[in-house]
Structure formats: structure tokens, C-alpha cells
Scaffold this active site. Sequence first.
Site, mmCIF file in Angstrom:
data_model
loop_
_atom_site.group_PDB
_atom_site.id
_atom_site.type_symbol
_atom_site.label_atom_id
_atom_site.label_comp_id
_atom_site.label_asym_id
_atom_site.label_seq_id
_atom_site.Cartn_x
_atom_site.Cartn_y
_atom_site.Cartn_z
ATOM 1 N N ASP B 65 0.609 -1.069 -0.140
ATOM 2 C CA ASP B 65 -0.170 0.333 0.159
ATOM 3 C C ASP B 65 0.774 0.912 0.154
ATOM 4 O O ASP B 65 1.962 0.984 0.819
ATOM 5 C CB ASP B 65 -0.571 0.072 0.754
ATOM 6 C CG ASP B 65 -2.025 -1.306 0.986
ATOM 7 O OD1 ASP B 65 -1.677 -1.840 -0.035
ATOM 8 O OD2 ASP B 65 -2.661 -1.508 2.190
ATOM 9 N N TYR B 159 -0.862 21.077 -13.844
ATOM 10 C CA TYR B 159 0.065 20.325 -13.911
ATOM 11 C C TYR B 159 1.525 19.799 -14.375
ATOM 12 O O TYR B 159 2.047 19.711 -13.917
ATOM 13 C CB TYR B 159 -0.547 19.267 -14.961
ATOM 14 C CG TYR B 159 -0.421 17.838 -14.669
ATOM 15 C CD1 TYR B 159 -0.245 17.104 -14.249
ATOM 16 C CD2 TYR B 159 0.979 18.361 -16.258
ATOM 17 C CE1 TYR B 159 0.679 15.575 -14.870
ATOM 18 C CE2 TYR B 159 1.096 16.831 -16.965
ATOM 19 C CZ TYR B 159 0.869 15.782 -15.994
ATOM 20 O OH TYR B 159 1.775 14.028 -16.400
ATOM 21 N N LYS B 163 4.743 19.342 -12.751
ATOM 22 C CA LYS B 163 5.671 18.715 -13.338
ATOM 23 C C LYS B 163 7.347 19.223 -13.515
ATOM 24 O O LYS B 163 9.025 18.433 -13.713
ATOM 25 C CB LYS B 163 5.165 17.795 -14.901
ATOM 26 C CG LYS B 163 4.772 16.989 -14.435
ATOM 27 C CD LYS B 163 4.860 15.499 -14.108
ATOM 28 C CE LYS B 163 3.506 14.115 -14.058
ATOM 29 N NZ LYS B 163 4.832 13.104 -13.575
#
Lengths: 448, 253
Positions: B65, B159, B163
Site C-alpha cells: 500500500d 499540472y 512536473k
Amino acid sequence: MDSRRPLTGWGRTNPSVATVHSAGDDAELARLVTEAGRRGVLARGLGRSYGDAAQNGGGVVVDMTARNRVLSVDTGTALVSVEAGASLDQLMRLLLPLGLFVPVSPGTRHVTVGGAIAADIHGKNHHLDGSFGRHVVAMDLLCADGTIRRLTPESELFWATVGGMGLTGLVLRATLRMKKVESAYCLVDTERCADLDDLLGRMAADDHRYTYSVAWIDCLARGASLGRSVLTRGWSATVEQLPRTLREHALDFRPKQLAVAPSVFPSGLLNRATVAAFNEAWYRKAPRERRGEIQSIARFFHPLDAVAQWNRIYGPRGFLQYQFVVPFGAEETLRRCIQMLSDTGQASFLAVLKRFGQPSPGHLSFPTSGWALALDVPIGAASLGGLLDRLDEEVLAAGGREYLAKDSRLPASAIARMYPRLDAWRVVRRAADPHGVFTSDLARRLGL
Amino acid sequence: MKDAIGNVQRIVVLGGTSDIALATVVKLTQARPGVQVTLAARPSERRAAAAAALEARGMQVTEIDFEATDRTSYERAIASVFATGGDVDVVMLAFGLLGDQERAWQDVDAALALVQVNYAAAVACGVLVAARLRAQGHGAIIAISSVAGERPRRSNFVYGSTKAGMDAFYTGLGDALERDGVQVLVVRPGFVRTKMTAGLAAAPLSQAPEQVAEVIVAGLRAGRHTVWAPPAMRWVMSVLRHLPRPVFKRLPV
Ligand SMILES: Cc1cc2nc3c(=O)[nH]c(=O)nc-3n(C[C@H](O)[C@H](O)[C@H](O)COP(=O)(O)OP(=O)(O)OC[C@H]3O[C@@H](n4cnc5c(N)ncnc54)[C@H](O)[C@@H]3O)c2cc1C
């Protein structure tokens, strides 16, 4: 004097970074070993193993070459005691004038006694004299608990260390039984063999007459000339066999270094065309047959040593050596392997073929009776990995094995099948080093 | 421990359901069965399906997980991966959110969600993984960046900014780790047809995850620091970066 730096083997592939520690005295090394961290400790000699055997990423690598003294020499018994970082080159320069030659010599003089024991190296005299470990009378091993044990061939740990790739401890000193010789020359017979049958036939027929025997196969020759080769065999020359001019200095040993390979070579310099041209010229140059030629030890045993750092010619991507032995009777496997290599045209210089004699008691010692083939291959072609994996299957199916000192790519699954005494070795190793202080990249990769 | 041919033995994927990462794992392990793969991701059917698909190809897969918005979760995941088992040859950092651009530049929560996952967690995981690979003295990190970080566009600059940040971090990390035997490969894909972009109109030079995987594996073996997928994107982006703003704004990108 520690430095953290990347290390590779002779093939210059797959580096890992370790703390390199130049070996001090016994007490200092004992402290180093008992205080080892999680990534452990490993001895390194002259780094002539091809793959990752002398690397220990993240751990400590002890450079043994600072400990290179010759401790005692007895010309009567031919027994010599040395520190394990001494090189065979050094022993030849020092001891040939006294009429003592190393019992086993690999294709290069630039290996240490420790490396020779750890890989249980073989030479051209394996069919008669066996591997290096047989000529070791005793050794001092620094063990994981910091104690130094004097080992003799009666002990199991001795044979777990011979061929044990440094994984049982640090070899500090060894006593070797040298070979008495009258000269630093060999008396050599050379024969050109038209194909593989011709070669194997000649070797099987009268190898036993010679002390030293090796064949160089042109792996690019195909079809009817598959396995065309030059066979060279000989003996250590007596003074009487030498021409008059050499007799007075029969034991002189002064090998010359002819060149140093430059440090920058483009990838792909060695391609099928350049290698094929070289091999053709080399084969034509060899005499069809010549008997009783006098050659120096350096020329006969270590032709490659004339060019220092020749491993650079393979360019930045490096190269590997593929070496296997298959039992007598598996000649068809040998033929198929040479065929597969020649079919795919993976450029390689010459392959070396030897006939091995009796196996050594070393648990992980490589030589077993049979045919041993070794060849260098540049890293590059995408198909290389698959080809070698298929060769592994051939070797395994024939009951053969590959040499750990050369390996840089075997899958872990192959090892137990190649070395049936691996479990026995693990028991001895675990008893000597329960926490796995001595380890290497090779050991991690193969799950030794 | 990887070998001289480039065969790897153990791979860890952070963001273990990424299409690009899974295609890369397949490509990287093609030659030999039995490679150990750890898929770190949120527990989900997709993770289980990804694990099953890799197992069907002969890999030994472990699922753990991993939640990029939860520091305890990713710290624990990375610690557990390196606590046992053999050396890790490759860590792929492949988690990320595309988000809703129009919300993201106007809504603090939406903006921070992207920053948190794509940048903050990416950096934190990089720090955690770097320490472990350094200790091994070898290994590689593959960080999936994006061409969107190279020149911000009106259509996805939030976004793109995350990045750009993570790309800068991993590019620098590569330099920092050079002497430790650790390779960092920053991957800048253009438009990839994946679950992340499903429903968006495909841009020019769009590609399948397998094509990106091809570029990644070649770059990894060649020891590269940055690759573009498709490779031609490098030159496209180089031009775009230098276009005057008024011209760039009018481009349909
Ligand atoms: C051109 C060339 C030709 C060769 N020809 C042959 C040949 O004909 N036959 C053959 O058998 N081999 C051959 N080899 C291989 C070479 O003999 C072995 O790899 C040898 O082990 C190299 O010795 P080294 O001192 O360089 O050891 P390294 O490569 O530095 O180390 C090899 C292994 O020995 C261990 N080791 C080194 N020193 C110690 C020590 N003091 N205590 C414990 N462990 C130690 C290391 O941990 C490692 O596992 C050749 C290699 C080259 C480059």
C-alpha cells in the site's frame, strides 16, 4: 586511506560504488572486518576477474595489492611464502632467476595470489597439474570473527576458500609449491587444425605428452572450416634444449610491454569485418606445423600482457568473457555452441580451448574434466543476452558449468545446477561467517 | 543486482498501476522470467489486475500500500521495500495526477492536491529512495516527468508547473548521485494514450505506453539522464521553448 569510488571488473561493465580501503597490517584488517557494516567486506586483487566478483557495492572493498611481500623462499623444496597481494608477475620476475616458476599461470601475469586462490585458477597445464589450489600448501585466512586461521588442505574451510570467490574471508598469506625449471623458455610445437574434429582429435591423442596445451579457435570460420584453429603445446625448456646464445642467461625474465591501449576507443570498433580480417591474418600467419620452437614464457603464456589495458579497445560499453566447460563426450555440445556463436556473428577475437584434467576438491572450483572454451564478446548487440542464455541451456544440458571469475550475467537459477556442491559450500561458509560479512556483487546477483 | 547485459533482478514501482510503468516493467524483464516486482499503490482492483498480469508473465509480484498524499504511508512503504529482500535495481516513480486544470488554477484545494502529489510527494520519495540506493552503491531511478513541464501552456499549466518542479528536482538528483553509482533517468513523454488521458483528444505525436517503455529501457541501458518520448519530442520542445510568447499562445497545443 579510504576512498569511495566506482569499481568494475576487467570487462568494464556494471560498476558499483564501494569504499576502497588499502590493506594495512593484520590487526588493522581484523578491526575492519569485525566493525563491518551491513554491506560487508570483500578482498580485491588486481581486478582481473571479468565481471562483478571483486565488487561490493555500498560496502568495503579491501585492496590487497599493498600487501605484496615475498616472505620466504626455499629453492630446495620449491616452497615459497608470500603475502596474498603479491602478483604472479612479481613472483616470476623475482623467482624465475632462482629456477622457480609458478605452478599454474593464467593468460595474464597480472593477478594476485589471493585472486588465484579465490578463483582456483587454471592454466595450460590443467590436464596434468590441476588448478592453483592444489599447489597451495597452507594459507592464513582472516575470518569474520577477526581471528586468523592457518588452513591446510586437510580442512574443509581450505577448500571452501579455494574457488570461494573471496566469500569465506581475506586470504592474508599463502605458501605455494612452485615448479622447478631450468629456463625461462618453453619448447613449443605449433599445429594448424582445419576444423573442430581435427583439433579435438589431436588434443585427445597426445596432450598427455605435453606439459602445456592450448588451442585458439577462429569463431568466425563457418561451414566445413568450423573450429579451424591453431594448437600450441609445449614444455618448459631445459638448458640443453636452448640455443647456445640463450644458455648463459637461461633464467632471465624481462618481459617487455610493447604498448598501452589509449583510454578512448569508440564503441563498435570491433565489428564482424575487422575481427574476421584479423582472424584470417592470424590463421594464415601460423605455421602449418612447427616443432621445437623456443618461446619465452611471456610470449607463450601471456601474449596479451604486451599491451597494457587492452580491455579498453572494447569501448565504453565494455565486454564480457563467456567461459564454460563440458565433460568429455559432449563434443556435440561444444560444436553447437561454436556454431551458434559463429552463426550470429557476435564479433569476438579468438576463442581459447583447453582440455581439463581431474577436478579440484574446491567446492566451487570451476575446472572439471572436459573441454573448456572461453571467448570475449563486446556488449552491444541487443541479441547478445538471448544468445548467451541459450548457450547456458546447452552447457547445462551437457552437465557443464561456467566460470565465476569470468561471469557477469548468469541467472541465479543456473548456479546450483552448475555447482552441485554449492549447498555443501554454503554450510562451511555459514559456519565460518554466520552473518555474511564477506559478500560481493557477484554473491548478491547469484544468491550465493 | 543487475548484470552486464542489463538484466535486472528487482524493480519497485511507486504508483504501481501506471500504464507507462507497467509497460516498462514488461519490456525490462522480457528476457528472463522470475524478476521480483513490487507494485506500490493504493489497494484497488486495478493494482490486483496489474499484479496478476505481471505474474502471468513469470514475474514474482508483491503488492504494497502506498498513498502519495500521506507521508506516513509512503515513508513506511519505502522503508519496508528496502528492509528485506535483495538489492533494488530500479525504482520507478510513476504516480501523478492530471487534475482539472480549470479548477486547479482557481481553487486552492485543487491546486494543492496537484502540488502535493506531483511535486511534494515526488520530491519526498526521491529523497527517501536516494538514501537507500546510495547505500547500495548502485541502482537506478526512473522519474516520469512530462513535456508539459518544459513550457507551461494555458491548457494545463498547473499540472505543468508541478512536473517542471519534479523534473528539476530529479535532474539535479541525478547529478548529486552520480558519484554514488546511481543513475537517475528523467522521462519526458508527450501525449500518451493511457487511463490518465482517457477522454482527452489525442495530441499530435501521441503514443502508446509501450512506445514510451521502449524509449525508457533504451535510455536506461545507455546510461542517459533525460529521454523524450517519442524521441522527436526533444526537438519539438526545443523549438516550442524558444517561440515568442504571442506565437506560442496561438498554437493549438
Ligand atoms: C587476460 C586474462 C586472462 C585470464 N586467463 C585466465 C586463465 O587462463 N585461467 C584462469 O583461471 N583465469 C584466467 N583469468 C581470470 C583471472 O585469473 C582470475 O579472475 C583471477 O581471480 C584474477 O585475480 P585478481 O588478483 O585480479 O583478482 P580480482 O579480480 O581482484 O578478484 C577475484 C576474486 O578473488 C577474490 N580475492 C582477491 N584477493 C583475495 C584475497 N586476498 N583473499 C580472498 N579473496 C580474494 C575477490 O574477492 C574476487 O572474488 C584471466 C583474466 C584475464 C584478464
